[in-house]
Write a protein that holds these residues in place. Structure first.
Motif, PDB file in Angstrom:
ATOM      1  N   ALA B 267       0.844  -1.199   0.000  1.00 20.16           N
ATOM      2  CA  ALA B 267       0.000   0.000   0.000  1.00 20.16           C
ATOM      3  C   ALA B 267       0.876   1.245   0.000  1.00 20.16           C
ATOM      4  N   PHE B 268       1.963   1.199   0.761  1.00 21.75           N
ATOM      5  CA  PHE B 268       2.890   2.326   0.757  1.00 21.75           C
ATOM      6  C   PHE B 268       3.480   2.518  -0.644  1.00 21.75           C
ATOM      7  N   ALA B 269       3.863   1.383  -1.257  1.00 24.11           N
ATOM      8  CA  ALA B 269       4.390   1.450  -2.626  1.00 24.11           C
ATOM      9  C   ALA B 269       3.341   2.044  -3.565  1.00 24.11           C
ATOM     10  N   ALA B 270       2.085   1.667  -3.353  1.00 28.52           N
ATOM     11  CA  ALA B 270       1.006   2.197  -4.197  1.00 28.52           C
ATOM     12  C   ALA B 270       0.917   3.713  -4.039  1.00 28.52           C
ATOM     13  N   ALA B 271       1.071   4.182  -2.806  1.00 28.12           N
ATOM     14  CA  ALA B 271       1.013   5.618  -2.545  1.00 28.12           C
ATOM     15  C   ALA B 271       2.156   6.333  -3.267  1.00 28.12           C
ATOM     16  N   VAL B 272       3.345   5.734  -3.219  1.00 27.99           N
ATOM     17  CA  VAL B 272       4.503   6.327  -3.879  1.00 27.99           C
ATOM     18  C   VAL B 272       4.307   6.303  -5.395  1.00 27.99           C
ATOM     19  N   LEU B 273       3.780   5.181  -5.874  1.00 28.05           N
ATOM     20  CA  LEU B 273       3.556   5.021  -7.317  1.00 28.05           C
ATOM     21  C   LEU B 273       2.616   6.099  -7.852  1.00 28.05           C
ATOM     22  N   VAL B 313       8.097  -2.968 -11.577  1.00 28.05           N
ATOM     23  CA  VAL B 313       7.354  -1.960 -12.322  1.00 28.05           C
ATOM     24  C   VAL B 313       7.352  -0.628 -11.557  1.00 28.05           C
ATOM     25  N   LEU B 314       7.192  -0.715 -10.229  1.00 33.93           N
ATOM     26  CA  LEU B 314       7.224   0.499  -9.404  1.00 33.93           C
ATOM     27  C   LEU B 314       8.527   1.264  -9.614  1.00 33.93           C
ATOM     28  N   VAL B 315       9.639   0.530  -9.529  1.00 32.67           N
ATOM     29  CA  VAL B 315      10.945   1.176  -9.693  1.00 32.67           C
ATOM     30  C   VAL B 315      11.058   1.774 -11.091  1.00 32.67           C
ATOM     31  N   GLY B 316      10.593   1.011 -12.082  1.00 34.91           N
ATOM     32  CA  GLY B 316      10.637   1.500 -13.460  1.00 34.91           C
ATOM     33  C   GLY B 316       9.876   2.801 -13.625  1.00 34.91           C
ATOM     34  N   ILE B 317       8.673   2.853 -13.064  1.00 37.58           N
ATOM     35  CA  ILE B 317       7.861   4.068 -13.198  1.00 37.58           C
ATOM     36  C   ILE B 317       8.510   5.238 -12.463  1.00 37.58           C
ATOM     37  N   LEU B 318       9.082   4.950 -11.295  1.00 41.22           N
ATOM     38  CA  LEU B 318       9.696   6.035 -10.525  1.00 41.22           C
ATOM     39  C   LEU B 318      10.943   6.580 -11.209  1.00 41.22           C
ATOM     40  N   MET B 319      11.587   5.726 -12.037  1.00 37.93           N
ATOM     41  CA  MET B 319      12.747   6.233 -12.767  1.00 37.93           C
ATOM     42  C   MET B 319      12.303   7.256 -13.801  1.00 37.93           C
ATOM     43  N   ILE B 320      11.130   7.033 -14.368  1.00 40.00           N
ATOM     44  CA  ILE B 320      10.633   7.983 -15.378  1.00 40.00           C
ATOM     45  C   ILE B 320       9.957   9.169 -14.697  1.00 40.00           C
ATOM     46  N   ARG B 321       9.163   8.894 -13.651  1.00 39.60           N
ATOM     47  CA  ARG B 321       8.461   9.974 -12.943  1.00 39.60           C
ATOM     48  C   ARG B 321       8.766   9.867 -11.451  1.00 39.60           C
TER      49      ARG B 321
END
Ligand SMILES: Nc1ncnc2c1ncn2[C@@H]1O[C@H](COP(=O)(O)OP(=O)(O)O)[C@@H](O)[C@H]1O
Ligand SMILES: [Mg+2]
Lengths: 237, 335
Positions: B267-273, B313-321
Motif C-alpha cells: 500500500a505504501f508502494a502504491a502511494a509512492v507510485l 514496475v514500481l521502480v521502473g515508473i519512478l525512474m521515469i516519474r
C-alpha cells in the motif's frame, strides 16, 4: 487604550535571540510601519504578534487583553490577520479557494460575498484570475492575493510583512496605494518594510528596529526627515 | 491464440519462463481480480499518503492500524456466527452483518490511528524532533503493535471467517466478474470518492489541504493544525478499517499478528507510485499495483512473482516519474 501593545517582548529561535525587548504600540485606525535592515527582527515581531512564534518574555496585549498564550488560530478569530513574508499563497488552491481560506474562521458566511466583491474591487486582477491556481500567478498577483486573503478575515489589525518585496516598481506603487485605501476603509495596519521611503511616507507613525530592539520612533514625517535614517535606510549619503 | 505458447529465454536462466498464452487468456480475469486487490491497497494507501501530505511522515505503523481492523472484523463476524464455511443468510441479513463489521473495524482502526498519533508522534512534534526520530518511532510503533497482538493471540492465524461464496454476476470480454470483486471494488471506489469530496469540497478538508501546502500560513488563516493532524490520522484509520473488511473477505485466514506487514508495504508502494501526498494518486497506484501483480504472476507462472513484478514496475515508473504518476498534490512544493 492601544489596539496592540508590545512591552519588552523577547523571542528566540532555539538559543538564538531574535527579539531583545521590543516595545511598540499601534492605535486603532493607524498605519504604523516597522523598518529595519535584513535580519533585524521584523518578521519575528510579526510572527510573535500572530502567534506562530512564542513570546519568551514581555507583554503582548491586543485590545487590552493579554494574548501571549492564546493559540495562533484563535488570534485570527480575535481580529489579527497577517499577510506573511514571501506571501504564503497556497500554490495548489485556486485564487477563490485562497481567498476563502482567509475567511476560514468567519461565522458570518452570508456576508462573504460582499467582502469578496470588496477584494475584487481593490484588486481587479484577482477577479480575472479567480479560477487559476495560486502557484501560477505572478509575484505581484500573489502579493495581491495574500493581502486580499488577509482582508477576507475582516481583521481589526492587518499585519503586512514586506508586501513590496520582489515586485516591479509599478506594482509597488499600486500596493502602497491600496494599503492606504484599506486603512481609509477602517482597518488598522502594521506594515513591515525595507522600502523605507514609501513606507514612511504612508505611515502615521514608525519604528526603527535594529538587532531585535527598537532604536527610534516617531511620526512617518519625522523619520523621513531624520538624517541618520536617511543615511541608513533611504540611500541618501 | 498466439503461435508461441511458451517462450524460454534463449540465453537466460531456465527458471524464468514467460507463459504468454496464459497471460493473454487470463488477461481480463486478472485485470478484474487485480482491481479488487488493488482497491484494498488503495484504501490503505490513503492513510500513508494523507499523513505524509500533512506531516511529511511515513507512518510505518499504518500497516498495524490496518491489521487491528482485521482483528475487529474477525471478532465481530465470529460473534455473529461466521466461521470456516459460508453462512446461510438472506442478502439483507448478510449485508447488515458486514456493514456492522465494517463500521466496528473503521471505529477501531480510526481510534488506534488517533491514539498512535497522540502517544507516539505528538510528543516528538512538541519537541521539534528531527525527521529521523519520527521514522524510528514509526517503525518502533509498528513492531510494538505487532508483538502486542502476538502476545495476545499467538503466532497462528485466526480461524477463517467466510462471509459469502462469490457468485458470478456478469461477464466482460469472456471473464467473469463475481459478487465479491464487485462489492470490494464498488465499496472502495465509493469510499475514495467520499474522501476526495471531503478533502476538496468541505471547509475542514480545505483546512487539511492548507496545512499540507503550508502549515504556518494555514495557522495564520485560523486553521487549528493539531486538529487537522488528528483528523488526518482518523480518516486514514477509518479507510484502513474498511480495507480490513475487504481483506478478510478476500483472504479469510489472513488475520495474523504480522498480516499487515506485506500489505502495508504494498500500500505504501502504491502511494509512492501514484504520487505520495496525492489522494487520487493513491487510488491509481493501488489499482495499478493490484493489476500488475496479477499479470506478473500469470506471465511468470508462479504466485511468488507477484510482488517482485509489482516492485520492478514500481521502480521502473519512478525512474521515469520520480514524484509518482500524478505527483505530489496535497503536499507543498519541495526543494
Ligand atoms: N527559522 C529561524 N531559525 C533560526 N533563526 C532565525 C529564524 N528566522 C529568523 N532567525 C534569526 O532571527 C533574526 C531575526 O530574523 P527576522 O525576524 O526574519 O528578521 P527580518 O524580518 O527583519 O529580516 C535573524 O538574526 C535571523 O537570522
Ligand atoms: Mg523579514
Amino acid at each position: 487604550m492601544p489596539l496592540l501593545e508590545l512591552n519588552d517582548v523577547c523571542a528566540h529561535y532555539g538559543r538564538i535571540q531574535a527579539l531583545d525587548g521590543i516595545t511598540l504600540t499601534v492605535e486603532e485606525g493607524e498605519v504604523v510601519t516597522l523598518i529595519g535592515a535584513n535580519g533585524a527582527g521584523k518578521t519575528t515581531t510579526m510572527r510573535v504578534i500572530s502567534g506562530i512564534r512564542p513570546v519568551s518574555s514581555g507583554k503582548l496585549l491586543f485590545d487590552g487583553d493579554d494574548i501571549k498564550s492564546l493559540r495562533a488560530d484563535l488570534r485570527v478569530v480575535r481580529g489579527i490577520s497577517q499577510s506573511p513574508e514571501g506571501r504564503g499563497v497556497f500554490p495548489g488552491m485556486t485564487v477563490l479557494e485562497n481567498l476563502d481560506m482567509g475567511a476560514y474562521t468567519r461565522k458570518d458566511r452570508k456576508s462573504l460575498g460582499a467582502d469578496l466583491d470588496r477584494v475584487f474591487s481593490l484588486f481587479p486582477r484577482l477577479a480575472e484570475r479567480r479560477t487559476q491556481a495560486g502557484g501560477t500567478l505572478s509575484g505581484g498577483e500573489q502579493q495581491m492575493l495574500a493581502i486580499g486573503r488577509a482582508l477576507m478575515a475582516k481583521p481589526r489589525l492587518l499585519l503586512l510583512d514586506e508586501p513590496s518585496m520582489g515586485l516591479a516598481p509599478q506594482f509597488i506603487a499600486q500596493i502602497f496605494r491600496i494599503i492606504t485605501e484599506i486603512n481609509e476603509q477602517g482597518t488598522t495596519v502594521l506594515l513591515v518594510e525595507q522600502n523605507a521611503q514609501q513606507a514612511l511616507s504612508r505611515a502615521d507613525r514608525a519604528y526603527v528596529i535594529e538587532t531585535g530592539r527598537i532604536v527610534k520612533a516617531g511620526t512617518g514625517a519625522e523619520l523621513l526627515a531624520d538624517p541618520a535614517i536617511k543615511e541608513a535606510y533611504l540611500g541618501v549619503a | 491464440m498466439p503461435v508461441i505458447s511458451t517462450i524460454v529465454l534463449a540465453q537466460g536462466p531456465d527458471w524464468i519462463q514467460f507463459d504468454v498464452e496464459a497471460f493473454v487468456s487470463q488477461f481480463w480475469s486478472n485485470t478484474i481480480d487485480g482491481l479488487a486487490y488493488g482497491s484494498i491497497y488503495a484504501l490503505v494507501a490513503m492513510g500513508y499518503t494523507m499523513v505524509y501530505g500533512v506531516l511529511q511522515l511515513i507512518n510505518f505503523a499504518h500497516s498495524e492500524v490496518f491489521i487491528v481492523g482485521a482483528y475487529a472484523v474477525f471478532f465481530v463476524l465470529s460473534a455473529l456466527g461466521f466461521g470456516p464455511s459460508a453462512p446461510n443468510l438472506s442478502v439483507a441479513a448478510l449485508v447488515g452483518d458486514l456493514v456492522l463489521a465494517m463500521l466496528v473495524a473503521m471505529l477501531v482502526s480510526g481510534l488506534v490511528a488517533v491514539a498512535l498519533e497522540r502517544v507516539a508522534y505528538r510528543p516528538l512534534r512538541r519537541r521539534n524532533a528531527p525527521r529521523l526520530a519520527f521514522l524510528i518511532t514509526a517503525i518502533g510503533a509498528s513492531f510494538a503493535i505487532q508483538y502486542a497482538l502476538f502476545a495476545w493471540r499467538g503466532a497462528n492465524p485466526e480461524p477463517a471467517v467466510i462471509m459469502f461464496r462469490p457468485k458470478p454476476v456478469f461477464e466482460i470480454f469472456g471473464a467473469t466478474i463475481d459478487s465479491q470483486q464487485l462489492v470490494i471494488f464498488g465499496a472502495a471506489i465509493v469510499l475514495m470518492i467520499i474522501t476526495d469530496m471531503f478533502v476538496n469540497r468541505t471547509r475542514l478538508g480545505r483546512g487539511l489541504r492548507a496545512v499540507a501546502q503550508d502549515p504556518d500560513t494555514a495557522t495564520l488563516m485560523g486553521v487549528n493544525k493539531e486538529r487537522v493532524i488528528v483528523l488526518t490520522f482518523l480518516i486514514g484509520g477509518i479507510l484502513a478499517g474498511a480495507a480490513a473488511l475487504f481483506y478478510v473477505m478476500k483472504v479469510p485466514a489472513g488475520v495474523q499478528f504480522n498480516g499487515g506487514f506485506i500489505l502495508g508495504i504494498k500500500a505504501f508502494a502504491a502511494a509512492v507510485l501514484g504520487g505520495i501526498g496525492n489522494i487520487r494518486g493513491a487510488l491509481l497506484g493501488g489499482l495499478l499495483l493490484g493489476v500488475i501483480g496479477n499479470y506478473g504472476q500469470t506471465l511468470l507462472g508462479n504466485a511468488q512473482w507477484t510482488d517482485v513484478v509489482a516492485f520492478v514496475v514500481l521502480v521502473g515508473i519512478l525512474m521515469i516519474r520520480p514524484t509518482g504518476i500524478l505527483g505530489e498534490s496535497l503536499g507543498r512544493a519541495r526543494v
